[in-house]
Design an enzyme around this catalytic site. Structure first.
Site, PDB file in Angstrom:
ATOM      1  N   GLU A  18      -1.616  67.258   1.515  1.00  0.00           N
ATOM      2  CA  GLU A  18      -1.029  68.457   2.132  1.00  0.00           C
ATOM      3  C   GLU A  18      -1.372  69.096   1.055  1.00  0.00           C
ATOM      4  OE1 GLU A  18       2.832  66.662   3.069  1.00  0.00           O
ATOM      5  OE2 GLU A  18       3.666  66.992   0.900  1.00  0.00           O
ATOM      6  N   HIS A  94       2.813  71.746   8.967  1.00  0.00           N
ATOM      7  CA  HIS A  94       4.713  70.793   9.561  1.00  0.00           C
ATOM      8  C   HIS A  94       5.995  71.520   9.844  1.00  0.00           C
ATOM      9  CE1 HIS A  94       3.776  68.144   5.612  1.00  0.00           C
ATOM     10  NE2 HIS A  94       2.693  67.845   6.232  1.00  0.00           N
ATOM     11  N   LYS A 308       0.135  69.903  -7.802  1.00  0.00           N
ATOM     12  CA  LYS A 308      -0.856  69.212  -8.549  1.00  0.00           C
ATOM     13  C   LYS A 308      -1.825  69.046  -8.181  1.00  0.00           C
ATOM     14  CE  LYS A 308       2.271  69.508 -12.276  1.00  0.00           C
ATOM     15  NZ  LYS A 308       3.359  70.673 -12.147  1.00  0.00           N
TER      16      LYS A 308
HETATM   17  P1  FAD Z   1      14.535  61.918  11.586  1.00  0.00           P
HETATM   18  O1  FAD Z   1      13.620  61.505  11.568  1.00  0.00           O
HETATM   19  O2  FAD Z   1      15.645  62.924  12.528  1.00  0.00           O
HETATM   20  O3  FAD Z   1      15.266  61.038  10.981  1.00  0.00           O
HETATM   21  C1  FAD Z   1      16.598  61.993   9.597  1.00  0.00           C
HETATM   22  C2  FAD Z   1      17.561  60.205   9.154  1.00  0.00           C
HETATM   23  O4  FAD Z   1      18.063  60.330  10.870  1.00  0.00           O
HETATM   24  C3  FAD Z   1      16.735  58.820   9.224  1.00  0.00           C
HETATM   25  O5  FAD Z   1      17.930  57.824   8.349  1.00  0.00           O
HETATM   26  C4  FAD Z   1      17.268  58.770  10.330  1.00  0.00           C
HETATM   27  O6  FAD Z   1      16.972  56.478  10.473  1.00  0.00           O
HETATM   28  C5  FAD Z   1      18.365  58.834  11.329  1.00  0.00           C
HETATM   29  N1  FAD Z   1      17.866  59.222  12.561  1.00  0.00           N
HETATM   30  C6  FAD Z   1      16.769  59.376  13.366  1.00  0.00           C
HETATM   31  N2  FAD Z   1      17.477  59.716  15.079  1.00  0.00           N
HETATM   32  C7  FAD Z   1      18.519  59.215  14.535  1.00  0.00           C
HETATM   33  C8  FAD Z   1      19.251  59.130  15.627  1.00  0.00           C
HETATM   34  N3  FAD Z   1      18.884  60.132  17.179  1.00  0.00           N
HETATM   35  N4  FAD Z   1      20.721  58.949  15.765  1.00  0.00           N
HETATM   36  C9  FAD Z   1      20.822  58.515  14.527  1.00  0.00           C
HETATM   37  N5  FAD Z   1      20.513  58.864  13.656  1.00  0.00           N
HETATM   38  C10 FAD Z   1      19.094  59.145  13.696  1.00  0.00           C
HETATM   39  N6  FAD Z   1      10.508  68.079   4.095  1.00  0.00           N
HETATM   40  C11 FAD Z   1      10.328  69.316   4.576  1.00  0.00           C
HETATM   41  O7  FAD Z   1      11.194  70.365   4.651  1.00  0.00           O
HETATM   42  N7  FAD Z   1       8.804  69.900   4.935  1.00  0.00           N
HETATM   43  C12 FAD Z   1       8.205  69.614   5.008  1.00  0.00           C
HETATM   44  O8  FAD Z   1       6.890  69.784   4.929  1.00  0.00           O
HETATM   45  C13 FAD Z   1       8.173  68.069   4.438  1.00  0.00           C
HETATM   46  N8  FAD Z   1       6.704  67.353   5.362  1.00  0.00           N
HETATM   47  C14 FAD Z   1       7.115  65.826   4.388  1.00  0.00           C
HETATM   48  C15 FAD Z   1       5.908  65.322   5.108  1.00  0.00           C
HETATM   49  C16 FAD Z   1       5.957  63.124   5.010  1.00  0.00           C
HETATM   50  C17 FAD Z   1       4.773  62.725   5.114  1.00  0.00           C
HETATM   51  C18 FAD Z   1       7.574  63.374   4.968  1.00  0.00           C
HETATM   52  C19 FAD Z   1       7.693  61.595   4.758  1.00  0.00           C
HETATM   53  C20 FAD Z   1       8.546  63.993   4.283  1.00  0.00           C
HETATM   54  C21 FAD Z   1       8.240  64.895   4.802  1.00  0.00           C
HETATM   55  N9  FAD Z   1       9.158  66.099   4.429  1.00  0.00           N
HETATM   56  C22 FAD Z   1       9.462  67.751   4.573  1.00  0.00           C
HETATM   57  C23 FAD Z   1      11.077  65.395   4.112  1.00  0.00           C
HETATM   58  C24 FAD Z   1      11.399  64.927   5.315  1.00  0.00           C
HETATM   59  O9  FAD Z   1      11.861  66.553   6.198  1.00  0.00           O
HETATM   60  C25 FAD Z   1      12.751  64.161   4.816  1.00  0.00           C
HETATM   61  O10 FAD Z   1      12.652  63.245   4.563  1.00  0.00           O
HETATM   62  C26 FAD Z   1      14.494  64.698   5.846  1.00  0.00           C
HETATM   63  O11 FAD Z   1      15.456  64.013   5.377  1.00  0.00           O
HETATM   64  C27 FAD Z   1      13.964  63.516   7.389  1.00  0.00           C
HETATM   65  O12 FAD Z   1      12.729  63.666   8.142  1.00  0.00           O
HETATM   66  P2  FAD Z   1      12.908  63.275   9.568  1.00  0.00           P
HETATM   67  O13 FAD Z   1      11.681  63.686  10.196  1.00  0.00           O
HETATM   68  O14 FAD Z   1      12.093  61.510   8.507  1.00  0.00           O
HETATM   69  O15 FAD Z   1      13.857  63.074  10.243  1.00  0.00           O
END
Ligand code: FAD
Length: 320
Positions: A18, A94, A308
């Site tokens: 990415e 994303h 990087k």
């Molecule tokens: P979710 O899947 O919504 O989960 C967030 C939290 O809520 C978790 O603790 C989960 O257990 C909990 N949860 C989920 N659904 C529910 C529900 N219905 N009720 C109660 N609790 C729930 N961030 C950016 O801003 N831009 C990017 O481009 C970006 N790219 C990323 C790429 C990868 C591969 C990864 C791993 C992360 C990336 N992130 C990015 C960071 C990401 O946005 C954060 O980690 C964010 O805090 C969580 O995103 P998620 O989609 O996993 O959230």
């Protein structure tokens, strides 16, 4: 081509990575010059991260502070289109919940469709730096699972406005949806079981594959995959790897991403006398991790460049 098809058709281990959009004021040529050396290794797709607006405070003439919204790294969708156009390689933007309401999301998906982009990595996004919790925009999504559902609905021809209901029979959209998974649990999750419960909901709502948060100990990944499989999550799980590039990251990565760095790696980095040695250690460690994952038959390994990309070129040269 869709990411899921790249995975299913992989005859050997492939790699993806990415990139971040350049900082405002920088040229797309900066992106091309970082991508050029990696293209000879034929990555099947390239992810482009999305960066939400931030709020800063600027001092006014009268000494009072004014809250100002800034967007440091705009251009995710434009860069995806430019990558596809220049290299003929699939680009994966994303898409996040933060800062978008449902209508803005639908409009963004329509733009992607017009550009021929049919892959998205769906994420919630982190809380704003100025806030301790994540707050969705009014009429936006609280969790990634809800955004996955909106995209899946659109794939079935269901627009937000029911006026367009006739599209149901001829949906225009067929997005392949990736979501994030956390081998060492998401930092906000009370425990791994709860995190897996919600990961499974993302899959049930239509996710096609999972990309993991970075990890530095392959055992964490293998154990995560095992747990997912026993919970009935059967879609592909792409491991995410990042080479450590500075001593500072020994503290910043665990606190920002809730992960562990093995002691052996910590000790080696602490002993390092300069930046170049730290970077070489990080690259060697990532090469070792990649080779082990490759030997286990993983279809795709995903690399976090975090601005990087040169380190990734060295890893790819050694592993693929
Ligand atoms: P979710 O899947 O919504 O989960 C967030 C939290 O809520 C978790 O603790 C989960 O257990 C909990 N949860 C989920 N659904 C529910 C529900 N219905 N009720 C109660 N609790 C729930 N961030 C950016 O801003 N831009 C990017 O481009 C970006 N790219 C990323 C790429 C990868 C591969 C990864 C791993 C992360 C990336 N992130 C990015 C960071 C990401 O946005 C954060 O980690 C964010 O805090 C969580 O995103 P998620 O989609 O996993 O959230």
């Amino acid at each position: 081509m869709k990411v899921i098809d790249h995975i299913l058709q992989a005859k050997k281990t492939l790699f993806s990575f990415e990139i971040l959009p350049p900082l405002r004021g920088h040229d797309i040529k900066d992106i091309f010059s970082t991508l050029d050396p990696l293209m000879e290794f034929n990555p099947p797709f390239i992810d482009v991260t999305y960066h939400r607006e931030e709020f800063i405070y600027v001092e006014k003439d009268n000494g009072l502070l004014q809250r100002k919204k800034i967007s440091r790294r705009p251009g995710t969708v434009g860069i995806c289109a430019a990558i596809m156009n220049k290299y003929g390689v699939d680009a994966v933007p994303h898409l996040i919940c933060g800062g978008f309401n449902k209508q803005m999301t639908e409009n963004a998906l329509i733009d992607l469709n017009f550009l021929g982009i049919d892959n998205v990595l769906v994420l919630r996004g982190d809380p704003l730096k100025s806030e301790s919790n994540f707050f969705p925009k009014k009429d936006g999504h609280q969790y990634a699972v809800d955004l996955v559902k909106q995209i899946k609905d659109l794939n079935r021809g269901k627009y937000l406005d029911k006026t367009f209901i006739e599209q149901q029979e001829f949906p225009l959209f067929d997005f392949c949806i990736g979501v994030a998974g956390y081998p060492e649990k998401h930092l906000e999750a009370p425990n791994i079981e709860s995190d897996l419960f919600f990961l499974k909901k993302k899959v049930e709502n239509g996710a096609d594959y999972i990309v993991t948060q970075m990890f530095f100990d392959n055992k964490k990944y293998f154990s995560f995959v095992k747990k997912c499989r026993s919970e009935g999550i059967s879609i592909p799980i792409i491991p995410g790897i990042k080479p450590i590039s500075s001593k500072k990251q020994l503290n910043s990565l665990p606190s920002r991403f809730y992960l562990n760095i093995p002691n052996e790696l910590v000790k080696e980095i602490e002993k390092a006398k300069d930046k170049k040695i730290v970077s070489d250690i990080g690259i060697d460690w990532a090469i070792h991790q990649s080779k082990e994952l490759k030997d286990s038959g993983i279809e795709i390994i995903h690399y976090y460049t975090m601005d990087k990309p040169k380190a990734i070129t060295k890893i790819v040269q050694a592993v693929y």
